[in-house]
Scaffold this active site. Structure first.
Site, mmCIF file in Angstrom:
data_model
loop_
_atom_site.group_PDB
_atom_site.id
_atom_site.type_symbol
_atom_site.label_atom_id
_atom_site.label_comp_id
_atom_site.label_asym_id
_atom_site.label_seq_id
_atom_site.Cartn_x
_atom_site.Cartn_y
_atom_site.Cartn_z
ATOM 1 N N GLU A 36 -13.322 43.256 70.598
ATOM 2 C CA GLU A 36 -13.940 43.124 71.911
ATOM 3 C C GLU A 36 -13.743 41.722 72.482
ATOM 4 O O GLU A 36 -13.500 41.556 73.681
ATOM 5 C CB GLU A 36 -15.436 43.457 71.833
ATOM 6 C CG GLU A 36 -15.744 44.924 71.632
ATOM 7 C CD GLU A 36 -15.274 45.794 72.781
ATOM 8 O OE1 GLU A 36 -15.414 45.373 73.952
ATOM 9 O OE2 GLU A 36 -14.746 46.891 72.523
ATOM 10 N N CYS A 191 -7.926 55.996 85.348
ATOM 11 C CA CYS A 191 -8.484 55.372 86.565
ATOM 12 C C CYS A 191 -8.021 53.914 86.636
ATOM 13 O O CYS A 191 -8.816 52.981 86.652
ATOM 14 C CB CYS A 191 -10.013 55.463 86.544
ATOM 15 S SG CYS A 191 -10.807 55.073 88.123
ATOM 16 N N CYS A 198 -5.534 60.664 89.430
ATOM 17 C CA CYS A 198 -6.771 61.392 89.731
ATOM 18 C C CYS A 198 -6.693 62.873 89.343
ATOM 19 O O CYS A 198 -7.717 63.498 89.053
ATOM 20 C CB CYS A 198 -7.111 61.272 91.213
ATOM 21 S SG CYS A 198 -7.448 59.572 91.747
ATOM 22 N N CYS A 201 -8.141 63.382 85.926
ATOM 23 C CA CYS A 201 -9.416 62.732 85.636
ATOM 24 C C CYS A 201 -10.502 63.772 85.374
ATOM 25 O O CYS A 201 -10.676 64.712 86.161
ATOM 26 C CB CYS A 201 -9.827 61.835 86.813
ATOM 27 S SG CYS A 201 -11.435 61.050 86.588
ATOM 28 N N CYS A 207 -16.122 62.755 92.281
ATOM 29 C CA CYS A 207 -15.799 61.344 92.506
ATOM 30 C C CYS A 207 -15.782 61.066 94.002
ATOM 31 O O CYS A 207 -15.010 61.688 94.754
ATOM 32 C CB CYS A 207 -14.444 61.010 91.894
ATOM 33 S SG CYS A 207 -13.868 59.341 92.266
#
Length: 348
Positions: A36, A191, A198, A201, A207
């Site tokens: 991370e 995205c 899209c 997705c 959305c």
């Protein structure tokens, strides 16, 4: 009835998300935390070889805590944003001193470690300890801004607050690890900032940006401003096949790394060496100028090679190394490039 936002993300991640990254398939908080931190402002493809070299050298948190900072910075060299490496090292030592070497599980405790913000702490808590908490990294901000139709630049405090509220409202009651990974994967794989896909997705049905044709508009980009530009000379001081490096202050650009002496562009390099170090330059050569870009300014670098008369003393804070050994030191990326060029050409 339409499945919840979270359940669609979880289903998509299980079937289409990433599962083979070197820090996946484990609940080890050390590896999850390391990944991370490395992934902050850095692409996955860039991070993978650094991560693998890092865990080979420091396989667990006690090994990192016991390491010398120079060794940590040397492994980080080229990855950029070096304060991350110094904070990582400090955080490892803090876990040893404050938590008996056991990585804390709660996001609020993790966020107290050096270099760990709210989103990073939440990601570690969710992925390593199944804590139910929301993340909001760059990819997730983009997903939530588009899906919820949240206008504005996510770096703005008001916009960021709205995104945090939405992130927390969409959390599932179970499978938080899969959901958290799914949100990161969706932003990275589908995205995306430009040319999002899209059609595939899992949450395109509701959305707002997709329905209103605002996908390219959301989220709003950072307001543009001209980057300041600075100029500097970097001195390649050579004596009998060795190069002089000096330690930079712990704070500021390239903090704690070994670099080259710098001076203003209008100062004579040979005179500076004589006055500051007591060195006599036998030859001086200006090498091709180049530019190194930071997030907040551009640095125009004029390298100058100086062949010195045999030295007698080494000033405090400096070291002399053969070129091949200098490449093993913790060097900023542009300095490493210069040293590698010298080593390749054997310009001594």
């Amino acid at each position: 009835m339409k499945k919840s936002f979270a359940s669609r993300i979880i289903h998509w991640q299980l079937h289409h998300g990433r599962h083979t990254l070197p820090w996946q398939g484990t609940r080890d908080p050390y590896r999850i935390w390391l990944s991370e931190i490395m992934l902050q402002q850095t692409q996955v493809a860039t991070v993978i070889p650094y991560f693998e070299r890092f865990v080979a050298r420091f396989p667990d948190l006690p090994a990192l805590a016991a390491a010398q900072e120079d060794d940590v910075l040397a492994l980080w060299s080229g990855l950029g944003y070096y304060s991350r490496a110094r904070n990582l090292h400090a955080a490892a030592r803090a876990v040893v001193t404050r938590h008996g070497g056991i990585f804390p599980a709660r996001p609020d405790a993790i966020a107290q470690l050096p270099g760990v913000g709210r989103s990073t702490a939440a990601a570690i808590a969710a992925l390593a300890f199944s804590q139910r908490c929301a993340i909001l990294d760059g990819n997730v901000k983009r997903v939530l801004a588009r899906h919820g139709g949240i206008a504005g630049w996510p770096g703005d405090k008001t916009v960021e607050s709205a995104l945090w509220t939405r992130a927390e409202s969409l959390l599932p009651d179970t499978a938080i690890e899969t959901y958290t990974q799914g949100m990161m994967d969706l932003g990275a794989l589908v995205c995306t900032r430009s040319q999002p896909n899209c059609a595939v997705c899992p949450v395109n049905a509701d959305c707002v940006a997709h329905a209103q044709g605002r996908v390219q508009e959301l989220p709003a980009p950072r307001p543009k401003k001209a980057l300041p530009e600075k100029q500097v000379q970097m001195l390649l001081l050579l004596d009998r096949g060795e190069l002089m490096l000096e330690k930079r202050p712990s704070q500021g650009i390239w903090g704690g790394l070994w670099s080259l002496p710098e001076l203003a562009p209008d100062v004579d390099a040979a005179s500076h060496c004589r006055e500051r170090f007591g060195f006599t330059a036998l030859a001086q050569q200006a090498l091709p100028q180049f530019t190194h870009s930071f997030t907040h300014f551009k640095l125009h670098i004029q390298p100058v090679r100086l062949q010195l008369a045999p030295r007698h003393d080494t000033p405090p804070g400096q070291i002399w190394l053969p070129l091949a050994d200098a490449l093993d030191a913790a060097l900023p990326a542009p300095v490493r490039t210069l040293v590698r060029q010298l080593d390749h050409k054997r310009i001594l």
